[in-house]
Design an enzyme around this catalytic site. Structure first.
Site, mmCIF file in Angstrom:
data_model
loop_
_atom_site.group_PDB
_atom_site.id
_atom_site.type_symbol
_atom_site.label_atom_id
_atom_site.label_comp_id
_atom_site.label_asym_id
_atom_site.label_seq_id
_atom_site.Cartn_x
_atom_site.Cartn_y
_atom_site.Cartn_z
ATOM 1 N N ASP A 1 0.820 -1.208 0.000
ATOM 2 C CA ASP A 1 0.000 0.000 0.000
ATOM 3 C C ASP A 1 0.858 1.264 0.000
ATOM 4 O O ASP A 1 1.419 1.630 1.036
ATOM 5 C CB ASP A 1 -0.896 -0.053 1.253
ATOM 6 N N ASP B 1 -1.673 5.855 -5.138
ATOM 7 C CA ASP B 1 -2.023 4.992 -4.021
ATOM 8 C C ASP B 1 -2.391 3.576 -4.481
ATOM 9 O O ASP B 1 -3.504 3.340 -4.934
ATOM 10 C CB ASP B 1 -3.194 5.623 -3.262
#
Ligand SMILES: *[C@@H]1O[C@H](CO)[C@@H](O)[C@H](O)[C@H]1NC(C)=O
Ligand SMILES: *[C@@H]1O[C@H](CO)[C@@H](O)[C@H](O)[C@H]1NC(C)=O
Ligand SMILES: *[C@@H]1O[C@H](CO)[C@@H](O)[C@H](O)[C@H]1NC(C)=O
Ligand SMILES: *[C@@H]1O[C@H](CO)[C@@H](O)[C@H](O)[C@H]1NC(C)=O
Ligand SMILES: *[C@@H]1O[C@H](CO)[C@@H](O)[C@H](O)[C@H]1NC(C)=O
Length: 425
Positions: free
Chosen positions: A121, A310
């Site tokens: 992430d 992201d």
């Protein structure tokens, strides 16, 4: 566990560079780690998990779509469609088709000799895992890290972590260090956060055993009860040993993909890579993005929020007026009031979209890669992979973008590199 095998069948390549003659103190290197679609994930739940990822970071800023709202929305739509409700004014369901809806990606990580499947992430900075400190019913089918079985684990006395999201979802627990190996590269004393509490959405997502945060270390949530003691991310720890201080995220439209550390594979994109400095003040891979284009026609996004790259988010979330402008060019598209998301007839032709990365690069997403999921069993209504951020104050560029662009995260000069992938049939 059958699904764990999938990972072992994939070759983990650890190329050792700088071979013989140089008196290298440190062997610089690069490595790759597969990002595999979680095929075991139950049909129909991918959409919701995708949305959870969307929420993972920003909800703490307030104002962002809450996890509960999104869960409820997808759940409600699903039930409605299962009951045969017509999708008239936008009720329907996100019945996820895995190919179209590759929402959940996991990569194998070795911690003190135990393998867990973690979600990489770039929008957060904690490496946290399901641990045997959790109640058995929370662990369920997850692999949970057992610190007592690791000979290399060291407890960090008094340290704790807590990641919480705006709606109360998140994880919390204790902290230690252990030997962590990803793609054949080891960090001996990597901070590993052991959850002793996780929220329901993580419990339900039985194949994700935790996260590997790859944003800037300042976002790390480890503290001693009174003050933050931010721990370095895995990337920060290995960066100095890599050929190049970079990692790349490459997600294919079919849902597979790879993270590569230490090198940039120029066969994966056409032309030159465009480099844009990031604004790391908030701890994200953040940059200005004040223009967009629809079918090649460029528009200003007045009052644009900055954007972040992201990998933990499935969708491309743009400022609300940008999403409105885009879907105004899609025949039959509408903002579903209940969902707060744009849906459209699957037969509609979607225009190409591009968003600015910095001042001079436009990252293009071909129209045929924009649908995120079908909404009903008959595949007549579709849910877009581009959505509005509902005034969140940040544009969040997730997997919808990584399917079309090879993105490099450069921790050396704090920049992001973008290269357009060749078109897919
Ligand atoms: C769908 O059916 C279930 C079970 O019969 C019912 O509880 C639910 O209220 C129905 N939902 C909708 C939206 O019709
Ligand atoms: C859809 O919404 C519009 C405006 O709110 C309304 O006039 C129309 O009757 C609705 N159609 C259906 C099929 O519910
Ligand atoms: C950062 O480094 C890359 C090479 O790794 C270089 O091509 C790029 O120009 C640099 N970007 C900035 C903003 O300095
Ligand atoms: C960098 O990001 C911060 C936080 O989002 C923002 O307040 C600031 O204006 C940005 N700086 C620049 C130069 O864009
Ligand atoms: C909808 O799409 C999925 C995935 O492409 C396919 O398996 C399914 O058969 C389709 N359903 C209909 C009714 O066409």
């Amino acid at each position: 566990m059958a699904y764990l095998r999938l990972f072992f069948m994939v070759t983990l390549l650890a190329a050792i560079v700088l071979a013989a003659p140089r008196p290298a103190r440190v062997q610089k290197r690069s490595f790759r780690v597969p990002r595999s679609l979680n095929r075991a994930h139950p049909r129909g739940l991918n959409g919701r998990d995708a949305m959870r990822k969307v929420l993972t970071k920003y909800s703490s800023n307030g104002g962002f779509i809450s996890n509960h709202k999104v869960s409820a929305m997808l759940e409600g739509l699903r039930t409605a469609a299962a009951n045969g409700t017509k999708s008239g004014n936008g009720t329907g369901t996100v019945a996820a088709n895995p190919e179209q809806n590759a929402a959940l990606f996991l990569s194998p990580v070795d911690i003190g000799g135990q393998t867990l499947n973690l979600d990489f992430d770039s929008g957060s900075s904690d490496l946290w895992v399901f641990s045997t400190d959790l109640p058995a019913q929370s662990i369920g089918q997850h692999s949970a890290f057992d610190a007592s079985k690791s000979t290399t684990f060291k407890k960090m006395d008094g340290a704790q972590f807590k990641i919480s999201y705006g709606d109360g979802s998140g994880a919390a627990g204790t902290v230690g260090t252990d030997k962590v190996t990803i793609g054949g590269v080891t960090v001996d004393n990597q901070a590993v956060e052991l959850a002793n509490a996780v929220s329901r959405s993580f419990i339900q997502d039985t194949n994700t055993d935790g996260l590997v945060g790859l944003a800037f270390s300042k976002l790390n949530t480890v503290n001693d009860g009174t003050k933050k003691i931010p721990q370095k991310t895995f990337f920060d720890n290995v960066m100095g040993n890599l050929d190049l201080p970079v990692f790349t995220a490459d997600l294919d439209p079919d849902g597979t993909g790879v993270y590569e550390f230490g090198k940039i594979d120029s066969t994966k994109f056409v032309g030159e890579m465009a480099w844009i400095p990031v604004n790391s003040s908030s701890g994200f891979w953040q940059f200005p993005s004040a223009k967009f284009s629809v079918n090649g026609k460029v528009f200003e996004n007045k009052g644009a929020s900055q954007a972040i790259a992201d990998t933990g988010t499935s969708l491309l979330l743009v400022d609300q007026p940008v999403a409105e402008a885009y879907y105004s060019q899609v025949q039959g598209a509408q903002l579903n009031a209940q969902v707060g998301g744009f849906i459209y007839p699957c037969a509609a032709k979607l225009p190409d979209m591009a968003v600015a990365i910095g001042d001079s690069y436009m990252a293009k997403i071909p129209g045929n890669q924009i649908t995120f999921a079908t909404v009903d069993q008959a595949n007549t209504t579709c849910f877009g992979g581009i959505q509005g951020n509902q005034g969140a104050g940040l544009q969040i560029y997730g997997d919808t973008m990584f399917k079309a662009q090879l993105v490099a995260f450069n921790g050396g000069n704090q920049s992001v590199g973008f290269g357009e992938k060749p078109p897919v049939a």
